[in-house]
Design an enzyme around this catalytic site. Structure first.
Site, PDB file in Angstrom:
ATOM      1  N   LYS A   1       0.711  -0.839  -0.134  1.00  0.00           N
ATOM      2  CA  LYS A   1       0.338   0.021  -0.223  1.00  0.00           C
ATOM      3  C   LYS A   1       1.090   1.003   0.186  1.00  0.00           C
ATOM      4  O   LYS A   1       1.374   1.729   0.821  1.00  0.00           O
ATOM      5  CB  LYS A   1      -0.645   0.209   0.873  1.00  0.00           C
ATOM      6  CG  LYS A   1      -1.622   1.089   1.403  1.00  0.00           C
ATOM      7  CD  LYS A   1      -2.872   0.663   2.714  1.00  0.00           C
ATOM      8  CE  LYS A   1      -4.001   2.521   2.608  1.00  0.00           C
ATOM      9  NZ  LYS A   1      -3.168   3.532   2.983  1.00  0.00           N
TER      10      LYS A   1
ATOM     11  N   GLY B   1      -8.402  10.356   8.682  1.00  0.00           N
ATOM     12  CA  GLY B   1      -9.169  10.841  10.680  1.00  0.00           C
ATOM     13  C   GLY B   1      -9.817  11.953  10.074  1.00  0.00           C
ATOM     14  O   GLY B   1     -10.122  11.645  11.472  1.00  0.00           O
TER      15      GLY B   1
END
Length: 260
Positions: free
Chosen positions: A96, A157
């Site tokens: 990733k 977030g």
């Protein structure tokens, strides 16, 4: 089933392994999410001895596929080096790929991302790039050889949900053969359902689950939302209309209800 390169999985939820209050809560959350792919940070694994060993042991016991990431990398060189270390440590060609441009927004450095992806793919990696929702960036990543694209819904977030719905829908429309995963910015199960209703193949979650009051319960909630959203997409969603449309036919309406 959802396909990532040459592998197929039943779950469309990918889950992160950071930020949980404890290791046991992390394990419970991963189990209850039904996720088969878990992202892990190389920095955590190499940060220090026994802590890293215990964490890795817990992940292995779950029987999941590990997707290492380059979280925290802020240059092409750093990301490529981290990816190569991850391949040796985790024995996988999956990575990733994250190249961060700004410390405050954690926005991807899209120029560096494309460069790093190109280098890694030539070196045999199967890259999962974390990017913005910009179609031109996604297309460059596809041209470089990426078969999976992971655009954000909102900053990491932030829990804001999908900020630019039209751009994400355009990605789906223009990249029909690419596996698309919404990565970052989701905060509620309804956000994940919306992503699936747009036709995205999967969702990656971490903060929204790990920071919930009851992480394992939230993991289960996201699992159901993703399943429901995908099923709705496959069923064929009715498009929005500007005006009302009666669900009851007017044929046979009694004469006293007729409009004169």
């Amino acid at each position: 089933m959802v396909k990532f390169y040459d592998k197929e999985f039943g779950s469309r939820l990918l889950i992160g392994s950071a930020l949980y209050p404890s290791a046991s809560i992390m394990q419970d959350s991963i189990r209850d999410s039904g996720a088969e792919i878990v992202t892990v940070s190389l920095r955590r694994e190499t940060a220090g001895g026994k802590v890293g060993d215990v964490f890795w042991s817990l992940i292995q016991k779950l029987g999941v596929t590990v997707l290492p990431n380059t979280a925290g990398c802020r240059s092409v060189r750093e990301a490529v080096t981290t990816a190569k270390m991850a391949r040796e440590l985790f024995a996988t060609s999956w990575i990733k790929l994250e190249v961060i441009a700004d410390n405050d927004t954690l926005q991807p450095d899209v120029v560096g991302l494309v460069e790093a992806a190109t280098i890694l793919i030539k070196d045999g990696f199967e890259v999962f790039p974390y990017c913005t929702e910009d179609l031109s960036v996604a297309q460059r990543l596809v041209d470089a050889g990426c078969q999976v694209i992971m655009p954000w819904a909102a900053p990491i977030g932030s829990a804001r949900g999908i900020v630019n719905r039209d751009a994400l829908k355009l990605l789906r429309d223009r990249l029909p053969d690419i596996t698309l995963v919404v990565d970052a910015g989701l905060g509620a199960p309804s956000h994940a359902a919306e992503a699936m209703e747009l036709g995205f193949d999967a969702v990656l979650l971490n903060t929204a689950i790990a920071k919930a009051e009851h992480p394992a319960v939230m993991a289960a909630a996201f699992k159901l939302a993703i399943e429901g959203g995908r099923l709705g997409y496959e069923a064929g969603l009715m498009g929005p209309r500007d005006f009302a449309s009666p669900s009851t036919p007017v044929i046979g309406t009694p004469f006293w209800h007729a409009v004169s």
